[in-house]
Design an enzyme around this catalytic site. Structure first.
Site, mmCIF file in Angstrom:
data_model
loop_
_atom_site.group_PDB
_atom_site.id
_atom_site.type_symbol
_atom_site.label_atom_id
_atom_site.label_comp_id
_atom_site.label_asym_id
_atom_site.label_seq_id
_atom_site.Cartn_x
_atom_site.Cartn_y
_atom_site.Cartn_z
ATOM 1 N N SER A 142 1.032 -1.288 -0.123
ATOM 2 C CA SER A 142 -0.048 -0.176 0.858
ATOM 3 C C SER A 142 0.486 1.244 0.244
ATOM 4 C CB SER A 142 -1.045 0.026 0.967
ATOM 5 O OG SER A 142 -1.752 1.261 1.784
ATOM 6 N N TYR A 155 -1.081 -0.314 10.956
ATOM 7 C CA TYR A 155 -1.508 -0.723 9.514
ATOM 8 C C TYR A 155 -0.942 -0.736 8.349
ATOM 9 C CZ TYR A 155 -4.055 -0.739 4.523
ATOM 10 O OH TYR A 155 -4.514 -1.070 3.568
HETATM 11 P P1 NDP Z 1 -11.228 -5.883 0.580
HETATM 12 O O1 NDP Z 1 -11.994 -5.682 1.627
HETATM 13 O O2 NDP Z 1 -12.068 -6.123 -0.850
HETATM 14 O O3 NDP Z 1 -10.723 -7.335 -0.105
HETATM 15 C C1 NDP Z 1 -10.665 -8.567 1.053
HETATM 16 C C2 NDP Z 1 -10.008 -9.243 0.871
HETATM 17 O O4 NDP Z 1 -8.826 -10.109 2.005
HETATM 18 C C3 NDP Z 1 -11.129 -9.932 1.083
HETATM 19 O O5 NDP Z 1 -11.211 -11.301 -0.194
HETATM 20 C C4 NDP Z 1 -10.973 -10.802 2.398
HETATM 21 O O6 NDP Z 1 -11.930 -11.980 1.952
HETATM 22 C C5 NDP Z 1 -10.108 -10.737 2.483
HETATM 23 N N1 NDP Z 1 -9.373 -11.440 3.726
HETATM 24 C C6 NDP Z 1 -9.345 -10.691 4.973
HETATM 25 N N2 NDP Z 1 -9.106 -11.787 5.919
HETATM 26 C C7 NDP Z 1 -8.798 -12.749 5.605
HETATM 27 C C8 NDP Z 1 -8.462 -13.717 6.326
HETATM 28 N N3 NDP Z 1 -8.016 -14.135 7.062
HETATM 29 N N4 NDP Z 1 -7.834 -15.181 5.601
HETATM 30 C C9 NDP Z 1 -8.336 -14.766 4.197
HETATM 31 N N5 NDP Z 1 -8.744 -13.974 3.769
HETATM 32 C C10 NDP Z 1 -9.088 -12.779 4.492
HETATM 33 O O7 NDP Z 1 -10.034 -5.109 0.546
HETATM 34 P P2 NDP Z 1 -9.231 -4.462 -0.679
HETATM 35 O O8 NDP Z 1 -9.154 -5.328 -2.560
HETATM 36 O O9 NDP Z 1 -9.251 -3.578 -1.180
HETATM 37 O O10 NDP Z 1 -7.399 -5.175 -0.591
HETATM 38 C C11 NDP Z 1 -7.477 -5.833 -0.929
HETATM 39 C C12 NDP Z 1 -5.650 -5.546 -0.328
HETATM 40 O O11 NDP Z 1 -5.297 -4.075 -1.139
HETATM 41 C C13 NDP Z 1 -5.319 -5.737 0.896
HETATM 42 O O12 NDP Z 1 -4.394 -5.998 1.307
HETATM 43 C C14 NDP Z 1 -5.279 -4.096 1.023
HETATM 44 O O13 NDP Z 1 -5.036 -3.380 2.598
HETATM 45 C C15 NDP Z 1 -4.649 -3.608 -0.097
HETATM 46 N N6 NDP Z 1 -4.756 -2.298 -0.201
HETATM 47 C C16 NDP Z 1 -6.157 -1.432 -0.408
HETATM 48 C C17 NDP Z 1 -6.215 -0.450 -1.088
HETATM 49 C C18 NDP Z 1 -7.687 0.479 -0.837
HETATM 50 O O14 NDP Z 1 -7.607 1.654 -0.914
HETATM 51 N N7 NDP Z 1 -8.193 -0.585 -1.250
HETATM 52 C C19 NDP Z 1 -5.196 0.964 -1.183
HETATM 53 C C20 NDP Z 1 -3.762 -0.549 -0.544
HETATM 54 C C21 NDP Z 1 -3.517 -1.408 -0.119
HETATM 55 P P3 NDP Z 1 -12.919 -12.870 2.900
HETATM 56 O O15 NDP Z 1 -13.498 -12.066 4.024
HETATM 57 O O16 NDP Z 1 -13.721 -13.539 2.161
HETATM 58 O O17 NDP Z 1 -11.723 -14.190 3.674
#
Ligand code: NDP
Length: 246
Positions: A142, A155
């Site tokens: 990020s 974070y």
């Molecule tokens: P979402 O919340 O849409 O996606 C997060 C994903 O992580 C979900 O598919 C969720 O799946 C999964 N997840 C959470 N906890 C667990 C767990 N314990 N085991 C397995 N999977 C897990 O957010 P984003 O798509 O935005 O996030 C994806 C990545 O991008 C993250 O690492 C985030 O930090 C990073 N990011 C996002 C930004 C943004 O602005 N959106 C900016 C910079 C980085 P489920 O709950 O079904 O398990």
């Protein structure tokens, strides 16, 4: 998908956190690019629906990155159905922002457990598959891995941690596995909706509503990096909506 895919004609990509946002978009983009994709997440209804929409070559697998046995099971399943994974996208993450306080100690453990230890665990579990041929490891960090701000400390710590670990791995694993670090700014996903501190959630949501890039646009960048010839490795990509300042 009930029968193993014979042969090795398609590259195999494993995506953690494939149930929404950037992970779901990456699964779609790579599948469209001819990859076999394994979609890992806890919300099986979501990954089942995405896999059904994609059809052949998409495999949903229930896995929690904080539960190592579930990842070991996923790795065995990928090998059985598709053969060894060529690509692991460490994408699962959670962003539980708020003023530093004991009230949020559970949030801190969750973020470190998912964002940092989850990525490390998924990588050590899939590493033998990645090193089997010409592998790629994509770590979703990020902007918060480069800049820290008030209320994002833990974070940011998980993402700064990922950046250091990722660079170390890049040096260790070359040339067999290319390691690419992706550092997005604001991306339009459900990420901020999970923030437990009400005032912070509302404030962050305003920023997300003001300007963001689409998850598909990040997925396109990941697909581009993966498609470079093997002698070229894109080590790091930092991207933001053009109007995002910090
Ligand atoms: P979402 O919340 O849409 O996606 C997060 C994903 O992580 C979900 O598919 C969720 O799946 C999964 N997840 C959470 N906890 C667990 C767990 N314990 N085991 C397995 N999977 C897990 O957010 P984003 O798509 O935005 O996030 C994806 C990545 O991008 C993250 O690492 C985030 O930090 C990073 N990011 C996002 C930004 C943004 O602005 N959106 C900016 C910079 C980085 P489920 O709950 O079904 O398990």
């Amino acid at each position: 998908m009930t029968t193993p895919v014979p042969g090795h004609h398609h590259r195999v990509a494993v995506i953690t956190g494939a149930s929404s946002g950037i992970g779901a978009a990456t699964a779609r983009a790579l599948h469209a690019g001819g990859y076999r994709v394994a979609l890992l997440a806890r919300r099986t209804d979501r990954i089942n629906a995405i896999a059904a929409e994609l059809g052949a070559g998409a495999l949903p697998i229930a896995a929690d990155v904080t539960d190592r046995p579930s990842l070991v099971h996923a790795a065995a399943r990928v090998r059985e159905m598709f053969g060894p994974a060529d690509v692991l996208v460490n994408n699962a993450g959670t962003m539980l922002l708020g003023p530093f306080s004991s009230e949020r100690r559970d949030d801190y453990r969750r973020m470190i457990g998912v964002n940092l230890l989850g990525a490390i665990t998924a990588t050590e579990v899939f590493l033998d598959q990645l090193t089997d041929g010409e592998g790629d490891l994509i770590n979703i960090s990020s902007v918060a891995g480069r800049t820290a701000r008030a209320t994002n400390g833990v974070y940011a710590a998980t993402k700064w941690g990922m950046n250091g670990w990722s660079e170390s791995l890049r040096q260790e694993l070359l040339p067999t596995v290319r390691v690419t670090l992706i550092e997005p700014g604001v991306v339009d996903t459900e990420l901020p909706t999970h923030i437990t501190h009400d005032a912070t959630r509302a404030n962050v949501q305003k920023g997300y509503d003001a300007a963001s890039v689409k998850p598909d646009e990040v997925a396109e960048i990941i697909a581009f990096a993966l498609a470079r010839p093997r002698h070229l490795s894109i080590n790091e990509i930092l991207l933001r909506p053009t109007t995002q300042t910090a």
